[in-house]
Design a protein around this motif. Structure first.
Motif: not given
Length: 615
Positions: A296-304
């Protein structure tokens, strides 16, 4: 069809009439100066008109630059002037005022060098008309011709010399070279533009428009995002390759616009907004692909996405605050200019800010050979370093700059702040207090309120009331930050601080919720709101002002959305919070897109072509 009026009898053997027809003009001839006003009046209303001296000698591309660029109401080169419909009256008045002041050579005089050929380019009817238009207050664009020739020879000898000068320079090579931006990133300059310019010419010769190429670039990037979403190694490799090809098309659309002078308001909007849509859709594709592999990398995608959007707002706000400031000097800026005079430092400084070419190349290569998590982590680290570098430099410039900022700049920063009813009410009540605060107060207050609400969302358990209290404080500090005109040296920081606070709060609360679907819903909400903020920027850049106040109020303003999200987390629980994020994302997207499309399709803004994010 536009109308070109040749002033004077055509010169035997001249290709001028054919050149003008190739450029799309209906050519008419005024053999006597007295005929020009009548021919101008007879030209169809609502069309471009041009005056061209019949003795003109020059490159076809010189005429193209002078007579067909849609961005300028009036433009001129020696021996030629053109006016778009909005400036027709100014040209008509100038011609009537100068009528009767020039005699034209006969065919025999042209052939033998008689006395009538002694007229120079400074005294031609088009040049006198351009001078009078400018003297009356209408700006006249005079394109940089470089090695291109545009002259009105005074006699057969100088005409022959001018023709030799035309033959000595390949205007097609000049046209192709100048289709490329003069200042760009290293990757774009050396890895893309050497061949994308030929793709742009290929498109022009087949009648394709920049908007069609822009749309093709978007479709290619969306397919790349779809490939990344498969979560397979083959999909990741295909995604990286397609993302690079999408960037080639992205370069080609601007080069096509410059090559063929096909600038438009709609094209500028498409070019600017599609870049963001492509990149952020690709982040979502990486997150979907990672999820298929159990990561789950949604937090990283949103952070980017949050980091990249905030970087852009820093760029926009700093530029708007300073581009028309008076006494705009700074020793820091002078040092930067000196560094730019050293070749290698120019490229190093352009690359470390991770412009779009370097950024997309990095994303594409990492996608192909690593995992979505590694790709997004490296991207965030690189963008964070670039953000610190550029923001620190701009803060130093602002603190050392002696500048008086304009009311227009203050208004633009207030529009970029995106505050609505709640903050504006507090701003009105706190006007007296704000005037007594020091010059650094607006960004300091914005930073204080934003840090409080984001920290409360990060450091407390989901569903608590502390974020709601902090959000209420944030509403007050938002109003105080914009309670006076934003003319201070660091007031350009207020809009990016607001963006960081709003997006960061949504990201933190969604991550804290621990519910599947919360982060994708947050991603959608931030994407919809970010689109609104980019739309605001490009309206201001186009000289049309910010979106209407009803739109800002309808979507709550940035402080209203922060309070709404905090209340939803406290009142609705995990599932209800996710549902609200989804509903608000859809509502904001529909309202903002409908108004944005309506505006840009019907806009009367001047034709422009956005040059992309700063390199």
């Amino acid at each position: 069809m536009s109308t070109a009026i040749l002033t004077g009898r055509p010169v035997p053997g001249s290709s001028l009439e054919g050149d003008l027809r190739d450029l799309g003009f209906d050519v008419r001839v005024a053999e006597e100066a007295a005929d020009v006003p009548a021919l101008l009046a007879a030209a169809p209303a609502g069309q471009r008109v041009a005056l061209v001296d019949s003795r003109f000698v020059g490159h076809l591309h010189a005429l193209r630059l002078a007579l067909t660029d849609p961005r300028f109401p009036v433009a001129a080169v020696p021996g030629a002037v053109t006016a778009q419909p909005a400036a027709r009256d100014a040209l008509d008045r100038a011609v009537r005022e100068s009528a009767g002041g020039e005699t034209h050579p006969t065919d025999a005089e042209v052939a033998t060098g008689g006395p009538g050929t002694a007229l120079t380019s400074e005294r031609t009817a088009p040049d006198r008309a351009a001078e009078r238009v400018e003297a009356a207050g209408t700006p006249v664009h005079r394109p940089e011709l470089g090695t291109l020739v545009a002259v009105v020879p005074a006699d057969p000898q100088t005409r022959n010399e001018a023709r030799q000068a035309v033959a000595a320079v390949d205007d097609e090579a000049v046209r192709l070279r100048t289709a490329v931006k003069s200042r760009d990133g290293f990757v774009t300059t050396y890895a893309i533009s050497p061949y994308s310019r030929y793709l742009a010419r290929w498109c022009a010769r087949r009648g394709l428009t920049p908007n069609q190429v822009t749309t093709a670039s978007l479709i290619t990037a969306l397919i790349a995002a779809g490939c990344a979403a498969t979560g397979t190694r083959g999909g990741f490799v295909a995604a990286g390759a397609l993302l690079l090809f999408s960037f080639v098309l992205d370069c080609a659309d601007g080069q096509l616009a410059r090559y063929s002078l096909q600038y438009s308001t709609l094209g500028a909007w498409l070019d600017a907004t599609f870049d963001r849509a492509k990149e952020y859709a690709y982040y979502a594709g990486l997150a979907l692909g990672a999820a298929r592999g159990g990561d789950d990398v949604w937090a990283l995608a949103l952070g980017a996405m949050v980091l990249q959007t905030c970087r852009h707002v820093v760029d926009f706000a700093f530029t708007e605050a300073n581009h028309d400031a008076t006494a705009n000097t700074s020793p820091t800026a002078a040092l930067s200019d000196r560094l730019d005079s050293v070749g290698w430092t120019v490229w190093v400084r352009r690359m470390i800010v991770l412009p779009i070419g370097e950024r997309w190349a990095l994303i594409a290569m990492l996608t192909a050979v690593t995992t979505p998590r590694i790709t997004l982590v490296v991207l965030i680290v690189g963008c964070a370093f670039a953000a610190c570098y550029t923001t620190a430099g701009r803060v130093l410039r602002s603190l050392t700059r002696k500048a008086v900022r304009s009311d227009r700049a203050a208004r633009a920063l207030h529009e970029l702040a995106d505050t609505a009813v709640l903050a504006e009410a507090f701003a009105k009540a706190a006007t007296g207090i704000a005037r007594r605060l020091p010059s650094f107060a607006p960004p300091a207050v914005a930073l204080l309120g934003g840090a409080a609400v984001v920290a409360s969302a990060v450091l407390t358990d989901f569903g608590g009331w502390l974020p709601v209290v902090a959000a209420c404080l944030y509403v007050v500090t938002s109003g105080l930050a914009v309670a006076r005109p934003l003319k201070g040296p660091l007031d350009w920081l207020v809009p990016p601080l607001f963006r960081a606070a709003e997006y960061g709060t949504v990201l933190a609360l969604a991550a804290q919720s621990g519910v599947n679907g919360a982060l994708p819903a947050a991603f959608g909400l931030v994407a919809a709101v970010a689109y609104h903020h980019y739309d605001t920027v490009y309206r201001i850049r186009g000289g049309t002002g910010a979106p209407p106040s009803w739109l800002v109020r309808a979507i709550g303003g940035q402080e209203g959305r922060v309070l709404l999200v905090a209340l939803a987390a406290a009142l609705l629980g995990n599932t209800g919070f996710t549902a609200l994020l989804t509903a608000v994302a859809v509502a904001v997207a529909l309202v903002v897109l409908a108004e944005s499309i309506r505006f840009w399709v019907s806009s009367g803004a001047p034709a422009v072509h956005d040059e992309g994010e700063p390199a």
